[in-house]
Scaffold this motif. Structure first.
Motif, PDB file in Angstrom:
ATOM      1  N   LEU A 113       1.261  -0.891   0.102  1.00 24.94           N
ATOM      2  CA  LEU A 113       0.248  -0.298  -0.321  1.00 24.94           C
ATOM      3  C   LEU A 113       1.156   1.260  -0.322  1.00 24.94           C
ATOM      4  CD1 LEU A 113      -2.932   1.112  -0.377  1.00 24.94           C
ATOM      5  CD2 LEU A 113      -2.999   1.156   2.578  1.00 24.94           C
ATOM      6  N   ILE A 114       1.738   0.958   1.083  1.00 21.36           N
ATOM      7  CA  ILE A 114       2.600   2.537   0.714  1.00 21.36           C
ATOM      8  C   ILE A 114       3.104   2.307  -0.596  1.00 21.36           C
ATOM      9  CG2 ILE A 114       4.736   3.412   1.642  1.00 21.36           C
ATOM     10  CD1 ILE A 114       2.317   3.299   3.584  1.00 21.36           C
ATOM     11  N   MET A 120       1.579   7.451  -6.844  1.00 24.82           N
ATOM     12  CA  MET A 120       0.525   8.475  -7.498  1.00 24.82           C
ATOM     13  C   MET A 120       0.617   9.794  -7.731  1.00 24.82           C
ATOM     14  SD  MET A 120      -2.476   7.198  -4.055  1.00 24.82           S
ATOM     15  CE  MET A 120      -3.409   5.701  -4.317  1.00 24.82           C
ATOM     16  N   ASN A 121       0.316  10.642  -8.117  1.00 27.93           N
ATOM     17  CA  ASN A 121       1.333  11.611  -8.554  1.00 27.93           C
ATOM     18  C   ASN A 121       0.781  12.792  -7.207  1.00 27.93           C
ATOM     19  OD1 ASN A 121      -1.447  13.114  -8.654  1.00 27.93           O
ATOM     20  ND2 ASN A 121      -2.300  12.018 -10.652  1.00 27.93           N
ATOM     21  N   GLN A 122       1.174  13.815  -7.022  1.00 29.04           N
ATOM     22  CA  GLN A 122       1.562  14.302  -5.914  1.00 29.04           C
ATOM     23  C   GLN A 122       0.392  14.659  -5.109  1.00 29.04           C
ATOM     24  OE1 GLN A 122       4.511  14.542  -4.294  1.00 29.04           O
ATOM     25  NE2 GLN A 122       3.494  16.131  -1.847  1.00 29.04           N
ATOM     26  N   ASN A 123      -0.860  15.042  -6.290  1.00 31.28           N
ATOM     27  CA  ASN A 123      -2.424  15.886  -5.146  1.00 31.28           C
ATOM     28  C   ASN A 123      -2.766  14.103  -5.378  1.00 31.28           C
ATOM     29  OD1 ASN A 123      -4.490  17.484  -4.987  1.00 31.28           O
ATOM     30  ND2 ASN A 123      -4.998  17.529  -6.840  1.00 31.28           N
ATOM     31  N   LYS A 125      -1.258  11.443  -3.677  1.00 28.16           N
ATOM     32  CA  LYS A 125      -0.824  11.206  -3.172  1.00 28.16           C
ATOM     33  C   LYS A 125      -1.721  12.018  -1.199  1.00 28.16           C
ATOM     34  CE  LYS A 125       3.513  10.764  -4.077  1.00 28.16           C
ATOM     35  NZ  LYS A 125       4.808  10.659  -3.768  1.00 28.16           N
ATOM     36  N   GLU A 126      -1.371  12.829  -1.499  1.00 34.13           N
ATOM     37  CA  GLU A 126      -2.013  14.459  -0.478  1.00 34.13           C
ATOM     38  C   GLU A 126      -3.018  13.293  -0.497  1.00 34.13           C
ATOM     39  OE1 GLU A 126      -1.009  18.179  -1.406  1.00 34.13           O
ATOM     40  OE2 GLU A 126       0.886  17.974  -1.316  1.00 34.13           O
ATOM     41  N   ASN A 127      -3.883  13.688  -1.066  1.00 35.38           N
ATOM     42  CA  ASN A 127      -5.271  13.716  -0.705  1.00 35.38           C
ATOM     43  C   ASN A 127      -5.445  12.174  -0.036  1.00 35.38           C
ATOM     44  OD1 ASN A 127      -6.425  16.258  -1.574  1.00 35.38           O
ATOM     45  ND2 ASN A 127      -6.630  15.011  -3.707  1.00 35.38           N
ATOM     46  N   ALA A 130      -4.158  11.602   3.805  1.00 32.92           N
ATOM     47  CA  ALA A 130      -4.877  12.183   4.261  1.00 32.92           C
ATOM     48  C   ALA A 130      -6.600  11.789   5.236  1.00 32.92           C
ATOM     49  CB  ALA A 130      -5.286  14.329   4.054  1.00 32.92           C
ATOM     50  N   THR A 131      -6.907  10.743   3.500  1.00 31.37           N
ATOM     51  CA  THR A 131      -8.162  10.093   4.014  1.00 31.37           C
ATOM     52  C   THR A 131      -8.210   9.263   4.659  1.00 31.37           C
ATOM     53  OG1 THR A 131      -8.703  11.134   1.936  1.00 31.37           O
ATOM     54  CG2 THR A 131      -9.938   9.385   2.973  1.00 31.37           C
ATOM     55  N   LEU A 132      -6.649   7.867   4.188  1.00 31.03           N
ATOM     56  CA  LEU A 132      -6.085   6.957   5.195  1.00 31.03           C
ATOM     57  C   LEU A 132      -5.936   7.622   6.827  1.00 31.03           C
ATOM     58  CD1 LEU A 132      -5.784   4.233   4.867  1.00 31.03           C
ATOM     59  CD2 LEU A 132      -3.297   4.617   3.569  1.00 31.03           C
ATOM     60  N   SER A 133      -5.480   8.385   6.454  1.00 33.09           N
ATOM     61  CA  SER A 133      -4.936   9.044   8.145  1.00 33.09           C
ATOM     62  C   SER A 133      -6.186   9.320   9.340  1.00 33.09           C
ATOM     63  CB  SER A 133      -4.044   9.970   8.121  1.00 33.09           C
ATOM     64  OG  SER A 133      -3.024   9.759   7.536  1.00 33.09           O
TER      65      SER A 133
END
Length: 170
Positions: A113-114, A120-123, A125-127, A130-133
């Motif tokens: 998963l990591i 992924m692209n940066q956007n 990746k960040e989303n 954040a969602t997974l966290s």
């Protein structure tokens, strides 16, 4: 806390690690830790057996679960971002410990998963981070709340508590 662990209800020492009720020990190291967490979430009401103005009938409001979810999500997001930023650099037991640090009961974060997130692209990746966290933090805190509910329900059946009628109606 102590009743779930088969200990004397008045014991304030930290219990020895055991497989019995391991989740309880994962969240709170001793009865005082558990009590502080429950009071901070749901609050507390002092129950007395005296009457009149000299009786201290103080109460403490609780904050609910949201502050705990937000704190956990921030912590998980930071750790998850670090793992995604450096995929493959950490191995063995250290990797396993770091993956467990960003996982929750029933939601285990894996090395694959990591790696997927890191590609992924940066956007995205960040989303995703954040969602997974947020999801993992919510799962952890809800699990902790369910354990505390069980702890309170079992504790209410302790004879000394069960005998105090106001304690049963709160």
């Amino acid at each position: 806390y102590n009743v779930l662990l088969g200990r004397d209800p008045t014991d304030t020492n930290a219990p020895q690690q055991s497989t019995h009720e391991q989740q309880l020990l994962n969240y709170w190291k001793d009865p005082n830790d558990a009590a502080k967490w429950v009071v901070s979430v749901v609050g507390d009401q002092k129950i007395t057996t005296c009457k009149g103005s000299e009786c201290d009938k103080a109460s403490t409001p609780g904050t609910g679960l949201l502050p705990f979810v937000q704190t956990a999500a921030t912590d998980i997001e930071k750790k998850l971002s670090d793992l995604v930023t450096h995929p493959g650099e950490i191995t063995g037991k250290v990797l396993r410990d770091k993956l467990l640090a960003v996982s929750a009961p029933g939601q285990v974060v894996s090395e694959s998963l990591i790696n997927s997130i890191s590609n992924m692209n940066q956007n995205a990746k960040e989303n995703t981070i954040a969602t997974l966290s947020q999801n993992i933090a919510t799962s952890r805190i809800v699990n902790e709340a369910l354990i505390s509910i069980n702890m309170l329900q079992i504790g209410s059946e302790v004879p000394n508590i069960h005998a105090v009628v106001p304690a049963q109606t709160v």
